[in-house]
Write a protein that holds these residues in place. Structure first.
Motif, mmCIF file in Angstrom:
data_model
loop_
_atom_site.group_PDB
_atom_site.id
_atom_site.type_symbol
_atom_site.label_atom_id
_atom_site.label_comp_id
_atom_site.label_asym_id
_atom_site.label_seq_id
_atom_site.Cartn_x
_atom_site.Cartn_y
_atom_site.Cartn_z
ATOM 1 N N TRP A 421 0.823 -1.206 0.000
ATOM 2 C CA TRP A 421 0.000 0.000 0.000
ATOM 3 C C TRP A 421 0.863 1.264 0.000
ATOM 4 C CZ3 TRP A 421 -5.137 1.158 -0.420
ATOM 5 C CH2 TRP A 421 -5.540 2.447 -0.040
ATOM 6 N N GLU A 432 -8.085 6.717 -1.680
ATOM 7 C CA GLU A 432 -8.981 5.743 -1.069
ATOM 8 C C GLU A 432 -8.767 4.373 -1.711
ATOM 9 O OE1 GLU A 432 -12.895 7.223 -1.538
ATOM 10 O OE2 GLU A 432 -12.561 9.005 -0.277
ATOM 11 N N GLU A 433 -9.233 3.343 -1.012
ATOM 12 C CA GLU A 433 -8.983 1.985 -1.501
ATOM 13 C C GLU A 433 -9.648 1.750 -2.850
ATOM 14 O OE1 GLU A 433 -9.334 -2.667 -0.036
ATOM 15 O OE2 GLU A 433 -9.762 -1.018 1.344
ATOM 16 N N SER A 434 -10.797 2.352 -3.071
ATOM 17 C CA SER A 434 -11.473 2.174 -4.363
ATOM 18 C C SER A 434 -10.627 2.771 -5.493
ATOM 19 C CB SER A 434 -12.858 2.832 -4.336
ATOM 20 O OG SER A 434 -12.738 4.236 -4.060
ATOM 21 N N VAL A 436 -7.347 3.069 -5.466
ATOM 22 C CA VAL A 436 -6.186 2.192 -5.654
ATOM 23 C C VAL A 436 -6.591 0.939 -6.410
ATOM 24 C CG1 VAL A 436 -4.375 0.894 -4.471
ATOM 25 C CG2 VAL A 436 -5.100 3.116 -3.563
ATOM 26 N N ASN A 437 -7.758 0.383 -6.068
ATOM 27 C CA ASN A 437 -8.235 -0.808 -6.782
ATOM 28 C C ASN A 437 -8.383 -0.525 -8.275
ATOM 29 O OD1 ASN A 437 -8.376 -2.282 -4.426
ATOM 30 N ND2 ASN A 437 -10.544 -1.821 -4.051
ATOM 31 N N TYR A 455 -2.582 -5.495 -0.069
ATOM 32 C CA TYR A 455 -2.025 -4.187 0.260
ATOM 33 C C TYR A 455 -1.248 -4.162 1.582
ATOM 34 C CZ TYR A 455 -5.205 -2.618 -3.428
ATOM 35 O OH TYR A 455 -5.859 -2.451 -4.622
#
Length: 568
Positions: A421, A432-434, A436-437, A455
């Motif tokens: 991460w 935000e994780e979205s 990064v996804n 991550y």
């Protein structure tokens, strides 16, 4: 000389200096007690018929000498805390100055000598100056305290002539520094002249001008001898200052002895005053004159030459200022060479990359593609010409502002030890994780992230292949808010399918994409292609460019001739 002294004073760090001064107190005890112990041993001991009392005072002086030796040991143990940081700062200045000259395209032939020899000379002389000046101050303070404990009138008799000699010595330092510098320069001129004369010996003999050549060398030798003689006279002046500062107080005290005895001063007190002169002021002033006259001048002259040579080179004035408006890239007459005598890598390059462009740069290896990327990113400065992003000159933008405008991924991608991460969001910590996804999916790094453990997993750079490191860096760049992305062969370790997926992701991301092409497919996917051939630059549509650039046609043929890479 004032500049060098100020530089040395500013280099003194407060905490180590206070520790040094604190340990100087026990070191000063023998000096402060010497005359008093002699006076008491004579008056209250031996002259009074009490030898054991006299021996006790001498024993107290011996104990003080032991404490002084212990204090001196602690002082020298802490000397490095002052000297080594000064040496490190000086080394950083020398290396930084050499790098600044190199970036500015100027040779710095003396940098190696400054790093390997001159910095060490300054470090050693700086330490010597600290020891000498601190020792002088501690000794004089101890002598004054001791004399006051015997009789303040002796202080009045001794200190004025001592101060006169010390002041006269200080007054000679400027003259000594000037003559020391003149001597060094004269030696350098002798060396330069001798080298020129000796290298032209055959020509001088052939043309019958041996006499003229000898006269040239003799003139410089005579100048050096004159400089050495002038410097020797400074040594004579230092000797006179020492005589005034030490022997004059001694004579004054001896001449005043009858008067002092008449006002009640004892023989022991007079001997104590003489002891303070001979065992305190004499070695203190002699050490100061010798140390400052040698180490001090060496410090001033050598440090002065370092400061002169490492002054940052004059940077070209910014071609403009202001906040970028947009992120179009404009190069106007850009020329760059790696050194003043090197052939230009780029010569008079004009180029415009509008916002949202997808430009591929092609050309033989070593032609200047990566150099161009470094110039656009502000990592290199052009020798001439201007580079603007959004109408603002790259050379006039602060690093933080530049970092928000562009991101560069080089061929050897940088990955650090930490979590997956942390590596991915390095350029956008608030992601935000979205987000990064999405970046991982678009670039095509899902399998890699899964293999690494997700991550939160720890990442060890040495355990990644070159291609895997490139994928991590590509996701990082994709997440960045920078509108300009420059991929300097950043996909060369990926297979063609992975390379295509990554480049198409950046093209669809929005913003401007500049690709240093590794394969023909990168050029064919671009909106425009820039061909560098070392003499000129040609830009155009990937298809239309074939008809105007022989080098581009040659590169296409070479790339197509490569055996296809199997896709699993």
């Amino acid at each position: 000389m004032k500049r060098e002294i100020r530089f040395g004073i500013r280099a003194l760090r407060r905490r180590p200096l206070l520790a040094l001064l604190a340990w100087s107190i026990p070191e000063a005890l023998p000096t402060a007690l010497s005359g008093l112990a002699i006076a008491k041993a004579m008056d209250d001991g031996f002259l009074a018929g009490r030898p054991w009392t006299g021996l006790a005072w001498l024993g107290a002086f011996l104990l003080a000498a032991c404490l002084g030796a212990w204090g001196s040991r602690q002082v020298f143990r802490r000397l490095g805390d002052l000297v080594e940081p000064f040496r490190d700062d000086l080394l950083r200045r020398v290396v930084g100055g050499a790098l600044a000259h190199a970036v500015a395209g100027r040779r710095d032939d003396g940098a190696l000598a400054r790093v390997t020899r001159q910095v060490e000379i300054v470090r050693d002389s700086f330490a010597g100056l600290i020891v000498v000046t601190r020792g002088f101050a501690v000794t004089v303070a101890g002598v004054v305290l001791g004399l006051l404990s015997i009789d303040p009138v002796i202080v009045v008799l001794i200190l004025p002539p001592f101060a006169l000699g010390f002041g006269a010595f200080v007054a000679t330092l400027g003259l000594a520094a000037a003559r020391e510098r003149a001597t060094v320069l004269a030696e350098e001129r002798v060396g330069d002249t001798a080298n020129a004369v000796l290298s032209a010996t055959r020509d001088a003999v052939a043309t019958g001008t041996e006499g003229h050549a000898a006269a040239l060398a003799a003139e410089q030798v005579e100048d050096q001898a004159a400089a050495e003689r002038a410097l020797a006279w400074v040594a004579v002046l230092r000797t006179l200052c020492f005589a005034v500062g030490v022997w004059l107080p001694l004579v004054v005290l001896l001449l005043a002895a009858p008067w002092l005895v008449g006002r009640g001063l004892t023989a022991g007190a007079i001997m104590g005053g003489l002891t303070y002169i001979l065992m305190g002021l004499n070695p203190a002033l002699q050490t100061l004159v010798t140390g400052v006259g040698s180490s001090g001048l060496q410090f001033v002259v050598t440090l002065g030459r370092i400061l002169d040579a490492t002054a940052p080179p004059e940077r070209p004035a910014p071609l403009g200022s202001g906040t970028p408006s947009g992120h179009d890239i404009t190069l106007d007459g850009v020329t760059f060479a790696y050194g003043p005598h090197a052939e230009p890598v780029l010569d008079g390059l004009d180029l415009t990359v509008p916002e949202g462009d997808h430009l591929a740069i092609v050309g033989p290896s070593g032609i200047g593609k990566s150099t161009l990327a470094g110039l656009v990113c502000g990592l290199l400065r052009p020798g001439s010409g201007s580079i603007r992003v959004g109408g603002a000159p790259v050379t006039g933008l602060p690093p933080a502002r530049l970092a928000r405008l562009r991101v560069l991924i080089p061929q050897e991608a940088y990955v650090f030890s930490g979590t997956v991460w942390d590596n991915l969001v390095y350029l956008r910590p608030s992601a935000e994780e979205s987000q990064v996804n999405r970046a991982v999916a678009e670039v095509g790094a899902e399998n890699l992230v899964t293999r690494l453990g997700g991550y939160p997993a720890g990442l060890v750079p040495a355990e990644l292949s070159a291609g895997e490191r490139q994928l991590i860096a590509l996701v990082r760049a994709y997440l960045s808010d920078a509108p300009v992305v420059i991929l300097d062969e950043a996909t060369c370790h990926l297979d063609p399918v992975a390379e295509r997926r990554a480049e198409e992701a950046f093209a669809a991301r929005g913003g401007t994409v500049v690709v240093i092409a590794h394969r023909v497919s990168s050029a064919l996917r671009a909106k425009r292609v820039l061909v560098l051939d070392g003499t000129e630059a040609v830009a155009g549509d990937p298809v239309a460019l074939r008809s105007v650039s022989p080098l581009y046609r040659e590169l296409l043929g070479y790339w197509h001739a490569e055996p296809p890479v199997p896709v699993n």
